[in-house]
Design an enzyme around this catalytic site. Structure first.
Site, mmCIF file in Angstrom:
data_model
loop_
_atom_site.group_PDB
_atom_site.id
_atom_site.type_symbol
_atom_site.label_atom_id
_atom_site.label_comp_id
_atom_site.label_asym_id
_atom_site.label_seq_id
_atom_site.Cartn_x
_atom_site.Cartn_y
_atom_site.Cartn_z
ATOM 1 N N LEU D 69 43.532 44.266 36.852
ATOM 2 C CA LEU D 69 42.993 43.252 37.763
ATOM 3 C C LEU D 69 42.763 43.830 39.161
ATOM 4 O O LEU D 69 43.652 43.789 40.019
ATOM 5 C CB LEU D 69 43.980 42.079 37.824
ATOM 6 C CG LEU D 69 43.455 40.711 38.255
ATOM 7 C CD1 LEU D 69 44.553 39.673 38.140
ATOM 8 C CD2 LEU D 69 42.823 40.688 39.606
ATOM 9 N N GLU D 71 39.129 44.657 41.655
ATOM 10 C CA GLU D 71 37.677 44.844 41.682
ATOM 11 C C GLU D 71 37.282 46.201 42.241
ATOM 12 O O GLU D 71 36.302 46.802 41.785
ATOM 13 C CB GLU D 71 37.021 43.706 42.469
ATOM 14 C CG GLU D 71 37.023 42.367 41.746
ATOM 15 C CD GLU D 71 38.386 41.681 41.687
ATOM 16 O OE1 GLU D 71 39.291 42.125 42.431
ATOM 17 O OE2 GLU D 71 38.556 40.732 40.907
ATOM 18 N N ASP D 95 31.756 35.169 41.959
ATOM 19 C CA ASP D 95 31.161 35.659 43.201
ATOM 20 C C ASP D 95 32.176 35.992 44.285
ATOM 21 O O ASP D 95 32.119 37.029 44.931
ATOM 22 C CB ASP D 95 30.162 34.622 43.726
ATOM 23 C CG ASP D 95 30.592 33.197 43.390
ATOM 24 O OD1 ASP D 95 31.693 32.794 43.797
ATOM 25 O OD2 ASP D 95 29.834 32.499 42.684
ATOM 26 N N GLY D 96 33.139 35.067 44.490
ATOM 27 C CA GLY D 96 34.082 35.231 45.597
ATOM 28 C C GLY D 96 35.070 36.360 45.398
ATOM 29 O O GLY D 96 35.860 36.651 46.296
ATOM 30 N N HIS D 140 34.684 30.251 44.105
ATOM 31 C CA HIS D 140 34.019 30.255 42.801
ATOM 32 C C HIS D 140 32.570 29.774 42.898
ATOM 33 O O HIS D 140 31.960 29.484 41.875
ATOM 34 C CB HIS D 140 34.781 29.359 41.816
ATOM 35 C CG HIS D 140 36.113 29.900 41.392
ATOM 36 N ND1 HIS D 140 37.184 29.970 42.237
ATOM 37 C CD2 HIS D 140 36.551 30.405 40.207
ATOM 38 C CE1 HIS D 140 38.229 30.474 41.588
ATOM 39 N NE2 HIS D 140 37.867 30.753 40.359
#
Ligand SMILES: Cc1ncc(C[n+]2csc(CCOP(=O)(O)OP(=O)(O)O)c2C)c(N)n1
Ligand SMILES: Cc1ncc(C[n+]2csc(CCOP(=O)(O)OP(=O)(O)O)c2C)c(N)n1
Ligand SMILES: [Mg+2]
Ligand SMILES: [Mg+2]
Lengths: 371, 335, 371, 335
Positions: D69, D71, D95-96, D140
């Site tokens: 987890l 990004e 997106d967030g 979100h």
């Protein structure tokens, strides 16, 4: 202050989790941690646990009925949450993820305040200053840095040492992979900040088992950063309380950060949008059901507390009232007004935004003229 | 919002912008014990540009913090310090190193006031030496302002003179909102007198730098000097340019630009950042809407190409210079 | 393949750094690591070390003369770089920071290619595929993730096991605080990727001593992620070679990641823009001068190699030639053409950028018409 | 660049956009053994939107990777995999959550081709379900496209229909450049027939969706449907709107928009992202410059306010809808 004497000397404890209350509800001794609590306190935990679970059940139902947009159940994690929440003093400050509903209740956050963001009328809902309970943070791991900074603030306020206070930062097992969390560990260690990182290892990060994140137990992550890790049975409210109290005491007194890994299990779905049958074995869930955090406190009280029947009934009534209040309260929550979106973006006037708001207001007014 | 105090005795002698910011920070540290300075190398070294020189010695390690090397950590802990009542001024060493902190800036810092319905404030200042023209290696010459100006919840400002730098850093520190404070690093060593006597312009307002009648030229940060030079060169050719220093990118003082364009009928915007989706685009859109019938030419933009900032020995072709500005002015006048 | 038998079993080694050659140039034995090299190889290292230092001195001088924009000296770190660089096979791939000039030479990067970015005519300069030496990465820590991904690619190519290859990712002591580096550790461990993280702990991250980043030795960071860390005397080319070879062998054979901490010292400034007198004690520098990485190899060869005088003279000549080639080569490097900035932004045509290029070309042409 | 193959048999029956993307990914995995799919929950679960459903089962763990987890880790390792010859398709869950990867995207992914003077390619695709309208909690519902479109070195595209989604994801995978692939999540469940027979439009070109004569309405991703609905409503009132689906945000197909505006004389741009410094600003600037003498009204923009994306129960007032679009159309016509 709720601080208890503890034999813990700040060394790492694991891989066997600290346990002070067995799944069958029997007390056990641990060389370093003691369940130094009165019967009255245990009765209080029972109440906390039952109310937390009831809130969870009710919120899940409300989501199914379309009254909430989403709900991340804490089902099965109540002991980890009540035990850690009750370890805090009013001068401590907690930074939750999005699932610490049980902790929220221990901090005096009202259930309806808590539900505002899941209803979709707010991004927060409660007063983080008055409650010492920060807003939920959805961006995985981000709050661990805020918590570390807050703890640095405590240091600068001279709030470390005798009569000190500390910060409790919640995170999940999945969150341990985020760079932000490692940076929080780096900062906390470098600054010797008064902070306890409380990781609820509930076995899963949505569909990914903990083994996808780490190949060693999570409490050992702290080794690499130079501070102690302790593993505790997260379904044992007494064990969690004792370990968290000791860890917070260590931090408050200037010992620096501690990582607590509470080994627990997310009995429900990740959120009401999730379908765990796609990724996990019902046998695993069943095995954890046998380790239910409330059952063991009930078993203990049934044995040790002559007045338990009365407590159970009173708590049941209170839970029912809570449920009812939540049901009607959520349904009657008013939606925000359209122009509310412009409020509180800035603390001081921002000319460009004021212009946008005025245009939007004029646009909305144009309909009213028509109708 | 702005510190309005006037201090006796206006004269400071010429001071560089780097020094003016340091002086402003010192004032902010003196005025409010909650003010902190933090970042990589800001303490012992005084920052790689020496902006924070001397502050550690005078305010101590608790208030001037040499942090570990991680920008997310710097901004994330600054958010936490702000939640505890502090006013951290974070230094990001160079523009190109702000991106590891992007999540903390965009999702936490910019949003916490709104998320908490005003209950929480996060008065964090992020100082970023930005822009090119110093012959640096990669990642040391970027102009990331559009990312921040597009992000609701942030204020974004950039001083172009030592005096503005001195005052605006103090205004940024005392602002209740998070402020991205962009320091035009290639102007760090330009000197000017500080005006300690008169009260400063509010942080969110543009400044009319030079009056003119034929074309409005809008710039901010490092390109204000370019714009002034262009106006001087144009004057030689009999062209009268009005120069506006935006100073604030969020909010944008569009009123000030509009008032000028209503007089001149023409607008050229100049910045170092890529033209595409840069501040010039927003000004072009807004000014064209407001002045549709009074514009004699489309709003023209002069700025960086849509390419990664190039190697130093070709950067002069990337950066807007007087010639490119005048070329745009000529085009605007030719409509 | 250059792999040597090593007694290292994959366990952590430290805090005493592995050392196979003392500052006085005497060989010592280590229970787990052996300097399994021929005299001819040691002669080669001497040459590498001297050429690396000469390049450094020359580049520093060129920067002072305004011929380079910047130079980050590797002075004092030559053993860490040559030892690790020479541990690589041609099938391995290295991901440097911005200071691995010595490693670059071992990978066959030409000195003039290396200087292009410091001259300011390029952001890269050499062929990373042909050399197995990735471009320099200035954003601290970013390359450790690229390296981990590359190692995941090796796994997918079936390049782990007998005759496997591995990745060597360089980082500094300061870099260990970056979230990206911790994520690289998480990924490498979770994927069991064939990668060695080689940290040159040179004592400083610009003005910050390593103690500002971590309160325990850096090699121990790996513990928290579940893979071994090894500490080695970074000024001992034989120790570094042996440890890096063993670590790479471990990775190539499927043992997963290793963190090597080479304890060394940045004898020069952080870069030519830096003034270390503002933050560090000359005594510290003097103490490290006594541990010079080249001196001890010279001492060894003076004792063990009858032909050393000839070698020393030959290497000196070669260094002189290198210096001369660098001096004249840098001075005659042509600047990029203005429109070069549009090249290679995209691998396939990008209409909007083509338009910008055409406009820029027309603008430039307008001057030519005038003149 | 685009896969031009035509497959026998055009009819698929109506397919949702989510499924179409999954089908496209499957084709990409089949066609090139170097294609990988990676991200949080993309394997066993098939992604939180089930876009990658079934891929793990058919292509195995080496090619469909449930990552840890983080990004930055996802994009950073994807860059490394690309350097080793792979074509990773990364999913960012919402997106967030792309911001922790911002540094890797902006400073590594976008720049490596240029830094290496073309020697290295990093054909990474970043799939991001984006935009609002699904009643979600914070982070979100964001529309981060301007950040990426402002970043040189990236391509940015967004399909609005299942057919485009199916083809464009394959084009994105086969592109030699990094592509940010924005999936309009509130349109995931809208169905349409795929056209497997004819070759697709190149990824960088806009599409004329509906011809019209009085106003050009430009949209992309989730607002294309809004634009079509607005055009239908306007037609009832006798107003003729031409609708263009941009499809690509970098490069922007300004030629297509210009050609339309030359006919209609009016342009309205609609997107969910904040108007300020959004794609509409860039279109306004460019189209005004190109069509200065043929514009009958300034370019008008309809989009999000400069506020953090609001709570779900007020999002309808944030999102551009048919009424707000028509309001802008009326204003454009009133000039
Ligand atoms: C930065 C970021 N990436 C992705 C997500 C999407 N997401 C929400 S919860 C979650 C899993 C979190 O797992 P864990 O940390 O174990 O906490 P748990 O949900 O089990 O309590 C993910 C991936 C997110 N919220 N933030
Ligand atoms: C993300 C990022 N932040 C800040 C910098 C500025 N900077 C360049 S080198 C450096 C110190 C690095 O120290 P270390 O990792 O120990 O490597 P060394 O320079 O000592 O080799 C810093 C802060 C950078 N390059 N990248
Ligand atoms: Mg979990
Ligand atoms: Mg260092």
């Amino acid at each position: 202050m709720g601080q208890v004497a503890s034999a813990w000397d700040g060394t790492e404890v694991g891989p066997d989790p600290v346990q002070l209350l067995t799944p069958a509800g029997r007390r056990v001794k641990h060389p370093s941690f003691a369940a130094d609590v009165t019967l009255e306190e245990v009765r209080g935990f029972y109440r906390d646990l039952v109310l937390a679970r009831r809130l969870d059940t009710e919120a899940t139902a409300l989501q199914r009925q379309g009254e909430l947009g989403l709900w991340p159940p804490a089902l099965g994690q109540e002991a980890a949450q009540i035990g850690s929440g009750r370890a805090l003093t009013s001068a401590d400050h907690a930074f939750p993820t999005y699932r610490e509903h049980g902790v929220a209740l221990t901090r005096g956050v009202d259930a309806l305040e808590l539900l505002r963001m899941f209803r979709g009328v707010d991004h927060g809902g409660w007063d983080p200053v008055a409650t010492g309970f920060h807003l939920y943070t959805i961006v995985i791991g981000a709050q661990t840095l805020h918590a570390t900074g807050y703890a640095m603030g405590l240091q600068r306020d001279g709030r470390v040492g005798d009569d000190g206070s500390a910060v409790l930062a919640y995170l999940g097992d999945g969150a341990t992979s985020q760079g932000a969390v490692s940076e929080a560990f780096v900062w906390a260690a470098a600054m010797n900040a008064p902070i306890v990182f409380f990781c609820q290892n509930n076995g899963w990060a949505i569909s990914e088992p903990t083994s996808k994140q780490t190949r060693i137990p999570i409490y050992q992550r702290a080794r690499g950063f130079g501070f102690p890790g302790v593993r505790v049975d997260g379904n044992d409210v007494l064990g969690v309380l004792a370990v968290t109290r000791a860890a917070l005491a260590h931090a408050r007194e200037g010992g620096g950060p501690v990582l607590v890994e509470a080994v627990t299990y997310r009995m429900g779905a990740h959120t009401t949008s999730d379908d765990p049958s796609r990724y996990r074995d019902p046998d695993e869930v069943a095995a954890w059901r046998a380790r239910d955090p409330i059952d063991r406190v009930r078993a203990l009280l049934e044995r040790e507390d002559a007045a338990f029947a009365g407590l159970a009934a009173a708590v049941e009534r209170e839970a029912e009232e809570l449920a009812e209040r939540v049901r009607s309260g959520v349904r009657s929550m008013p939606d925000p007004a359209p122009l509310d979106i412009y409020d509180d973006v800035y603390a001081e006037p921002h000319a460009a935004l004021e212009r946008e708001r005025a245009e939007h207001a004029a646009y909305l007014a144009s309909f009213e003229e028509v109708s | 919002m702005a510190p309005q105090r006037s201090v006796g005795g206006g004269a400071t002698g010429p001071v560089t912008m780097a020094r003016a910011i340091g002086m402003g920070l010192r004032r902010a540290l003196e005025d409010d014990p909650k003010t902190l300075v933090m970042g990589e190398d800001v303490g012992q070294l005084g920052g790689v540009f020496r902006v924070t020189d001397g502050l550690l010695k005078d305010f101590g390690e608790a208030r001037v913090i040499d942090t570990p090397l991680g920008e997310a950590g710097i901004i994330g802990t600054a958010v936490g310090l702000a939640l505890r009542g502090y006013r951290p001024v974070c230094e990001i060493q160079f523009d190109g190193f702000v991106y590891p902190a992007f999540d903390q800036i965009v999702s936490s810092l910019a949003k916490l006031h709104a998320r908490s319905r005003g209950r929480l404030s996060v008065p964090v200042v992020i100082r970023i030496p930005f822009g090119g023209g110093i012959g640096a290696v990669e990642h040391h010459s970027e102009s990331p302002e559009a990312y921040f100006a597009h992000t609701a919840g942030l204020r974004v400002v950039s001083p172009a003179t030592p005096n503005d730098a001195y005052w605006m850093i103090q205004q940024a520190v005392s602002s209740a909102d998070p402020v991205v404070f962009l320091e035009p690093k290639r102007r760090y060593w330009e000197k000017a007198e500080l005006d300690l006597a008169s009260s400063p312009l509010p942080m969110g307002e543009a400044r009319l730098v030079l009056p003119g009648s034929q074309v409005t030229l809008v710039a901010y940060g490092p390109t204000v000097r370019t714009a002034i030079d262009a106006a001087a060169a144009a004057r030689e050719e009999g062209i009268s340019i009005e120069v506006i220093d935006l100073r604030s990118l969020s909010p944008l003082d569009v009123d000030a630009v509009e008032a000028s364009v209503r007089r001149t009928g023409r607008l050229v915007v100049v910045h170092e950042a890529p033209v595409s989706l840069g501040l010039g685009a927003e000004l072009a859109a807004q000014i064209t809407e407001r002045c549709f019938h009074s514009l004699e030419a489309p709003v023209l933009r002069v700025g960086g190409a849509a390419v990664p900032y190039p190697p130093a020995r070709v950067e002069e072709h990337y950066l807007p210079d007087v010639d490119r500005v005048l070329h745009a002015v000529d085009r605007a006048l030719a409509y």
